[in-house]
Design a protein around this motif. Structure first.
Motif, short mmCIF file in Angstrom:
data_model
loop_
_atom_site.label_atom_id
_atom_site.label_comp_id
_atom_site.label_asym_id
_atom_site.label_seq_id
_atom_site.Cartn_x
_atom_site.Cartn_y
_atom_site.Cartn_z
N MET A 18 29.08 -20.53 -56.29
CA MET A 18 29.79 -19.94 -55.13
C MET A 18 29.62 -20.85 -53.91
O MET A 18 28.52 -21.17 -53.51
N ILE A 19 30.73 -21.23 -53.33
CA ILE A 19 30.68 -22.09 -52.14
C ILE A 19 30.58 -21.21 -50.90
O ILE A 19 31.32 -20.24 -50.76
N HIS A 20 29.64 -21.57 -50.00
CA HIS A 20 29.52 -20.82 -48.75
C HIS A 20 30.11 -21.64 -47.62
O HIS A 20 29.85 -22.83 -47.52
N PHE A 21 30.88 -21.03 -46.81
CA PHE A 21 31.33 -21.71 -45.60
C PHE A 21 31.55 -20.65 -44.52
O PHE A 21 31.73 -19.47 -44.81
N LYS A 22 31.51 -21.14 -43.28
CA LYS A 22 31.63 -20.22 -42.14
C LYS A 22 33.09 -20.18 -41.70
O LYS A 22 33.67 -21.24 -41.43
N SER A 23 33.66 -18.99 -41.66
CA SER A 23 35.05 -18.88 -41.20
C SER A 23 35.15 -19.29 -39.74
O SER A 23 34.28 -18.97 -38.93
N LYS A 24 36.21 -20.01 -39.40
CA LYS A 24 36.43 -20.35 -37.99
C LYS A 24 37.05 -19.19 -37.23
O LYS A 24 37.02 -19.15 -36.01
N LEU A 25 37.66 -18.28 -37.97
CA LEU A 25 38.28 -17.10 -37.33
C LEU A 25 37.86 -15.84 -38.10
O LEU A 25 38.70 -15.19 -38.74
N PRO A 26 36.56 -15.50 -38.01
CA PRO A 26 36.07 -14.41 -38.86
C PRO A 26 36.76 -13.07 -38.61
O PRO A 26 36.86 -12.25 -39.51
N LYS A 27 37.22 -12.85 -37.38
CA LYS A 27 37.78 -11.52 -37.08
C LYS A 27 39.30 -11.47 -37.20
O LYS A 27 39.92 -10.45 -36.96
N THR A 28 39.90 -12.60 -37.57
CA THR A 28 41.37 -12.64 -37.61
C THR A 28 41.88 -12.22 -38.98
O THR A 28 41.46 -12.76 -40.01
N ALA A 29 42.77 -11.23 -38.98
CA ALA A 29 43.37 -10.77 -40.24
C ALA A 29 44.80 -11.33 -40.32
O ALA A 29 45.25 -12.04 -39.43
#
Ligand code: GLN
Length: 381
Positions: free
Chosen positions: A1-12
């Motif tokens: 499983m690759i982990h990465f941090k979303s640049k827009l975590p709250k954007t749907a």
């Protein structure tokens, strides 16, 4: 499983995609996403074929086909009396949204503050955040969505990089007036604050009112990116062509990003639009064309229980629903689509915090028969 941090975590997914899909899935009349259900002028589509057949099928120059930039220059001069140099101050873009993205990408740096008047088109805030900017929302509320400039002053700090404006405003249909312009000039005078003025509905303005483009006011135009849309002008939202105006120094930075974001915009349509734009009468008649649609829709809607808010510009009519339901506006529009067969946009989607004033948005850029069918269904609510 690759982990990465979303640049827009709250954007749907954008509300326009969500509601148009729901409308299609339920075979509902789609008054949600803003686009016409009638065709572009036949002469214009014919010109696209003509230029394709003539072999205008390779890359356009990075900033756009020169003739189109000249026509844009003439149009802006004709409407607002200001000269933008086609060589250095005009870029043809892949629609208004790309122009907005590019202007923000080219200027907003980490920690910069950007003032956004809400309800606001949903691309502004995520784009600012993508580049490390801090969104400073300024909430406007129904029924008049008036800007209190004294309160705006309190939001301004040494870190304010940009103010984003949108007149005629999506979704509210309100417009900036002379007093707003006076205040804006006063607030920005002597500062390095940039303005991003989203003017994609410039031609859709009613009741004899004039569009107060930033281009008209030297003190504002010197700090402004102005973004415009041919999709709104020619009923061709799917062509995704627009343009940006800005003074040379700003446009220079804009082009540095534009060239790596899209490089250039599709060629035959640029030639076709340039050719078609020699007919100035076309854009001068657009506001009365849309005004009759607005008036037709509003008069029919008086047979429903929706409370209509004023509409001074754009092709959006807002309606209050608090007296009809206790539901959130997002739930109500879903039910309106699935149970009553008409899709609309909840205006809470245009607020950072999702503020729900119980107002929904209908697009009236539709054939009369579409509007009639829709209103007929809406009378059942
Ligand atoms: N501007 C249009 C609207 O507000 C839609 C834009 C889009 O779907 N990206 O409905």
């Amino acid at each position: 499983m690759i982990h990465f941090k979303s640049k827009l975590p709250k954007t749907a997914t954008t509300i326009f995609t969500v509601m148009s899909k729901l409308a299609a899935d339920h075979n509902a009349i789609n008054l949600s996403q803003g686009f016409p259900d009638y065709d572009a002028p036949a002469e214009l589509t014919g010109l696209v074929s003509k230029y394709m057949e003539q072999g205008k099928n390779q890359y356009a120059p990075m900033a756009g086909v020169p003739l189109l930039r000249e026509r844009v220059c003439e149009k802006v001069q004709d409407l607002y009396g200001t000269y933008y140099d086609p060589e250095t101050e005009i870029t043809i873009t892949a629609g208004g949204t790309q122009a907005i993205f590019t202007a923000i990408a080219a200027t907003v740096q980490a920690g910069d503050e950007v003032i956004v008047f809400e309800p606001a088109y949903d691309s502004y805030a995520p784009t600012v955040k993508l580049f490390g900017g801090l969104v400073k929302p300024f909430e406007l509320s129904p029924p008049d969505y008036k800007i209190d400039w004294q309160m705006v002053r309190k939001l301004i700090s040494s870190r304010t990089k940009m103010i984003i404006l949108n007149s005629p405003q999506n979704p509210t249909g309100v417009i900036l007036d002379e007093e707003d312009i006076k205040q804006l000039i006063a607030i920005t005078r002597g500062t390095d604050i940039l303005i991003l003025s989203d003017e994609v509905y410039e031609h859709l303005i009613y009741d004899g009112k004039e569009h107060l483009s930033m281009a008209r006011f030297p003190e504002l135009s010197e700090r402004s990116f102005i973004t415009c849309s041919f999709g709104k002008l020619f009923h061709t939202t799917g062509w995704k062509i627009g343009y940006c105006l800005a003074p040379k120094e700003l446009m220079n930075e804009f082009k540095k990003v534009h060239q790596f974001l899209v490089f250039s915009v599709n060629t035959p349509m640029q030639y076709a639009i340039a050719d078609f734009l020699s007919n100035k009468g076309y854009y001068h008649e657009l506001s009365s064309y849309f005004q009759s649609k607005r008036d037709y829709f509003r008069s029919m809607m008086s047979a429903t229980r929706f409370n209509l808010l004023p509409c001074y510009g754009s092709y959006f009519q807002n309606a209050e629903i608090r007296h009809l339901t206790e539901e959130k506006d997002t739930d109500f529009v879903k039910r309106l689509t699935t149970e009553f067969g008409v899709a609309a946009i909840p205006t809470s989607a245009f607020y950072n915090k999702g503020t729900d004033y119980g107002v929904i948005r209908f697009c009236f850029a539709k054939k009369e028969e579409t509007l009639e069918k829709a209103v007929n269904l809406l009378t059942k609510v």
